[in-house]
Design a protein around this motif. Structure first.
Motif, PDB file in Angstrom:
ATOM      1  N   THR A   7     105.016   1.830  55.457  1.00 42.11           N
ATOM      2  CA  THR A   7     104.913   2.305  55.081  1.00 42.11           C
ATOM      3  C   THR A   7     103.697   3.220  53.975  1.00 42.11           C
ATOM      4  O   THR A   7     104.923   3.483  53.380  1.00 42.11           O
ATOM      5  N   LYS A  26      97.187   0.190  52.484  1.00 39.77           N
ATOM      6  CA  LYS A  26      97.635   0.320  53.302  1.00 39.77           C
ATOM      7  C   LYS A  26      98.636  -0.265  54.201  1.00 39.77           C
ATOM      8  O   LYS A  26      98.290  -1.452  53.962  1.00 39.77           O
ATOM      9  N   SER A  27      99.474   0.032  54.484  1.00 39.87           N
ATOM     10  CA  SER A  27     100.847  -1.043  54.630  1.00 39.87           C
ATOM     11  C   SER A  27     101.708  -0.372  55.548  1.00 39.87           C
ATOM     12  O   SER A  27     101.831   0.801  55.746  1.00 39.87           O
ATOM     13  N   VAL A  28     102.101  -1.058  56.685  1.00 41.19           N
ATOM     14  CA  VAL A  28     102.314  -0.878  58.062  1.00 41.19           C
ATOM     15  C   VAL A  28     103.517  -1.922  58.708  1.00 41.19           C
ATOM     16  O   VAL A  28     103.468  -2.884  57.507  1.00 41.19           O
ATOM     17  N   ASN A  29     104.218  -1.555  58.892  1.00 42.94           N
ATOM     18  CA  ASN A  29     105.630  -1.840  59.828  1.00 42.94           C
ATOM     19  C   ASN A  29     105.185  -3.972  60.276  1.00 42.94           C
ATOM     20  O   ASN A  29     104.314  -3.268  60.936  1.00 42.94           O
ATOM     21  N   GLY A  61     105.946  -6.067  55.608  1.00 42.80           N
ATOM     22  CA  GLY A  61     104.567  -5.381  55.675  1.00 42.80           C
ATOM     23  C   GLY A  61     103.995  -5.751  55.908  1.00 42.80           C
ATOM     24  O   GLY A  61     103.776  -6.698  55.012  1.00 42.80           O
ATOM     25  N   ARG A 150     105.841   3.976  49.191  1.00 45.28           N
ATOM     26  CA  ARG A 150     107.220   3.338  50.176  1.00 45.28           C
ATOM     27  C   ARG A 150     108.468   3.738  49.467  1.00 45.28           C
ATOM     28  O   ARG A 150     109.691   4.068  50.645  1.00 45.28           O
ATOM     29  N   ASN A 293     111.453   0.781  60.592  1.00 46.58           N
ATOM     30  CA  ASN A 293     110.890   1.266  59.386  1.00 46.58           C
ATOM     31  C   ASN A 293     110.665   0.841  58.165  1.00 46.58           C
ATOM     32  O   ASN A 293     110.477   0.998  56.805  1.00 46.58           O
TER      33      ASN A 293
END
Length: 295
Positions: A7, A26-29, A61, A150, A293
């Motif tokens: 994230t 924007k970075s997410v799982n 990600g 990150r 995560n």
């Protein structure tokens, strides 16, 4: 290598000639790596550059990259399409005597599709090329900021995971020395159960019953499970110490932890040992949640 979270967020502004622009990342799982880019018209060639650079720095990600571009002093021009307007007026005149209706108003005519045309200002080829180069460079900087964020999150995750591993180790040691695991305690507990059964009926073969009791005691032993948990603890610490994209490996290790702890709980016939197993199970679940995560 440092640990990295999946994230993160980064924003980068820039300008070139009459243009101003902004990147938002924007970075997410996610289980794997995916870059989803949204670009304005005329900037499509940046997608290949963005995917190449992101693929070099990130392994897991889903990253959303949005580029917004504005051009200063670029007012659109409005033109009336006289051919379309004349055709509309001619049609209105033809039906004016046949239909009882008021004459068309100016705003009504202008609202008809095709009557008014909005033309975007023509861009300069050199200026357009320059802004694309500047936007590509700004993406690289925004990506570096995302990677740095990150990694900062990864440091915190590493500390949390290490704490959870320490807690599992402490609980495993507590299970190791639990009074209920001692042979004499198991023997006494089984002896009481056998005596209670023999008191109720004389149909039991005492020798046969003793053999079955020994077999049950053997199956209830959690020596192998505790040894494997100790091995998993060492592996987890080694992985966290090496760093890098270890999320998948730690996720698999968390599943192995969970399996061994569940077996300990199912084998336990002692209240204290059961409570220790349940506490260990809770810590392992917290460990697994945090691992989700990790890159």
């Amino acid at each position: 290598m440092a640990l990295s979270s999946m994230t993160g967020f980064a924003r980068r502004h820039g300008a070139s000639g009459p243009y101003t622009f902004e990147w938002e990342l924007k970075s997410v799982n996610a289980k794997g790596f995916d870059l989803r880019v949204r670009l304005p018209q005329g900037f499509d060639e940046l997608e290949a550059h963005a995917k190449k650079r992101a693929g070099e720095l990130l392994s897991r990600g889903t990253v959303y990259a949005n580029l917004n571009v504005k051009r200063a002093n670029a007012a659109a021009t409005v033109r009336v399409n006289e051919d379309v307007l004349n055709a509309v007026l001619k049609a209105a005149a033809m039906i004016s005597g046949k239909v009882d209706a008021v004459a068309p108003s100016i705003d009504g005519l202008l609202a008809i599709k095709g009557v008014v045309e909005v033309a975007e200002p023509e861009g300069d080829e050199e200026e357009d090329k320059a802004v694309r180069v500047a936007a590509a460079e700004a993406f690289d900087k925004a990506l570096d900021e995302l990677v740095a964020m990150r990694k900062r999150e990864g440091i915190s995750l590493g500390q949390i995971l290490t704490q959870r591993i320490d807690e599992v180790e402490q609980l495993a040691k507590k299970a190791e020395i639990a009074p209920g695991r001692k042979p004499e305690a198991i023997k006494a507990r089984l002896a009481e159960q056998i005596a209670a059964l023999l008191d109720t009926t004389d149909r039991f073969d005492s020798d046969r019953l003793m053999q079955e009791a020994i077999l049950i005691a053997t199956k209830a032993d959690i020596r192998e499970e505790l040894d494997r948990i100790t091995s998993h603890i060492a592996q987890a610490r080694e992985l966290i110490g090496k760093g890098g994209p270890i999320g998948r490996k730690l996720d698999f290790l968390a599943q192995e932890f969970h399996r061994e702890v569940n077996t300990c709980c199912s084998k336990s016939n002692d209240i204290e040992l059961t409570n220790t197993g349940l506490a260990m199970k809770n810590v392992v679940e917290q460990f697994r949640e945090q691992v989700q995560n990790l890159e």
